[in-house]
Scaffold this active site. Sequence first.
Site, PDB file in Angstrom:
ATOM      1  N   SER A 260       0.855  -1.211   0.089  1.00  0.00           N
ATOM      2  CA  SER A 260      -0.048  -0.007   0.169  1.00  0.00           C
ATOM      3  C   SER A 260       0.913   1.192   0.056  1.00  0.00           C
ATOM      4  O   SER A 260       1.419   1.402  -0.901  1.00  0.00           O
ATOM      5  CB  SER A 260      -0.900  -0.129   1.169  1.00  0.00           C
TER       6      SER A 260
ATOM      7  N   ASP B  44      -3.298   6.424  -3.279  1.00  0.00           N
ATOM      8  CA  ASP B  44      -2.032   6.348  -2.837  1.00  0.00           C
ATOM      9  C   ASP B  44      -1.461   4.859  -3.822  1.00  0.00           C
ATOM     10  O   ASP B  44      -2.154   4.540  -4.718  1.00  0.00           O
ATOM     11  CB  ASP B  44      -2.262   5.469  -1.443  1.00  0.00           C
TER      12      ASP B  44
ATOM     13  N   ASP C 271      -1.120   2.003  -4.325  1.00  0.00           N
ATOM     14  CA  ASP C 271      -2.107   0.707  -4.617  1.00  0.00           C
ATOM     15  C   ASP C 271      -3.632   1.038  -4.988  1.00  0.00           C
ATOM     16  O   ASP C 271      -4.591   0.065  -5.160  1.00  0.00           O
ATOM     17  CB  ASP C 271      -1.939  -0.608  -3.601  1.00  0.00           C
TER      18      ASP C 271
ATOM     19  N   ASP D 139      -6.179   1.925  -3.052  1.00  0.00           N
ATOM     20  CA  ASP D 139      -7.280   1.803  -2.253  1.00  0.00           C
ATOM     21  C   ASP D 139      -7.512   3.001  -1.442  1.00  0.00           C
ATOM     22  O   ASP D 139      -8.636   2.970  -0.399  1.00  0.00           O
ATOM     23  CB  ASP D 139      -6.896   0.303  -1.387  1.00  0.00           C
TER      24      ASP D 139
END
Length: 556
Positions: free
Chosen positions: A154, A307, A309, A311
């Site tokens: 992440s 961000d 990734d 999510d």
Amino acid sequence: MSEELLTQARAWLRQDPDHETRDELAGLITRTAGGDAAAAADLADRFRTRLAFGTAGLRGELGAGSNRMNRVLVAQAAAGFAAYLRERAGDATPTVVIGYDGRRNSRVFATDSAELFAGAGLRAILLPRLLPTPVLAFAVRHLGADAGVMVTASHNPPNDNGYKVYLGGADHGSQIVAPADAEIAAHIARIADSGSVAALPRSTAYETAGGDVVQAYVTATAAVAPAAASASGLRWVYTAMHGVGWDTLSSILRAAGYPQPAVVDQQLRPDATFRTVSFPNPEEPGAMDLSIARAKRARADFILANDPDADRLAVAVPDETAADGWRRLTGNEVGLLLGARAARAAEGTPGASLACSLVSSPGLAAVAAHHGLDFHETLTGFKWISRAPGMVFGFEEALGYLVNPETVRDKDGISAAVAILGLAADAHERGETLSTLLAELGDTYGHFASGQVSVRVDDLSIIGTVMASLRATPPAQIGERTIDSTEDLLQAAPGTPSGDVLRYRLSDGSRVIVRPSGTEPKLKVYIDAKGDDAALAGAAVAELEAGVRALLDERS
């Protein structure tokens, strides 16, 4: 340096298929055996424990050793997870979907996992290219899979990676929770104790998903808020924060009818070094500086940032009082905007509910009550939020939002971006902005303000020391404000959220919550206040922030 540790390191070296970590470890072993104290300390840290598998899966620094993310650890995790899935499936053949982002080794870890799942007799489906985490979460449900794995860390620092696990079926594609985490961890431990990962069966007979899976996500997400005619007048800026969000989002914008944004070119494509930011997290100071500079040139109405990734979603709006002319909205502000949107749409629907983590704004409960909806407060993390009964919207203050629970049961920064675009287009048609929508929220539901004190540490024991001190000698006040009650969620009643969390309720109605971060070496303190107007609520939060810092200085 004990011979036992050197023996352990040499055994790890013999099974490591990665030349980079193998060379790294071989050098450490040689220097340690030769009496190098620094190398010995490094080696001891790498093997002092195993990187723990929990409800967040695995996450840690890349490198050789059992306390790092690497191909040996991932192979053990994949084989252990496969054994768990086979045990759970009985005579059926489990299906598992694997996704990966643009971080170092993400594709390698994903491919290793696909081969090991296939070698264990599972049906393994590898997503066709690096993609956002929400696409993987969507694919688990869309393909009716028994499980999913996303290789991502992440918004962690560049040298980290992770292994995030989802379950299908009765779990509806949510992240794992107890007791599944302990059961999977037990299988992983048995694999680790059974011998070399080189002996684990592998197969290249895994499937690679077609583009139709991604297109299905694009279609479903475009339907979250199809563009009205007024959307053509929007001027906005987007950054992917060196991550994987842009290709998917740009396809959704075309499908939904929104104008393409001005983009931050330096951060638009995946870059595992995250070269323009200290931390690839939109919450961190300086992370959105390039976005703000681009917005000024474009005379934009707002900024949206994912961000790495994708999510999570960050939003910024023009603000003449800010030093740089822009204000980054808090996760709570965005959560209340999106929560009110969902509540208006769900009003009158039996059993419909809003949900947020216990550290997120109490304003969401006020929104739910105003519209006659149920409300659920959960432990932190979307593994809990996504399981709230009847949920039509869920959020957590750390920039995580779930606006389409029928298709994705995890936070989704891309669908949240589409929902914000829909709100911005509606406001634009009325000659208003996201800022005026926020002001209207206060007038309708009450003026809530929030703040956070986050302390990053190099030594994790500091966090334990502070939490122990707060429990042993509970504070009577924070700043000049008296604490009315203290709740230790380690001692929570059965059926209520339980965790390493301290919650203080103050005499003026404010709330302060202290907890260790679950994914980073941080102690986090969350502050919430309500006032007769926005200024009074904000002033209360500012005073409490100063009081919290003083308290932590005393206890650390």
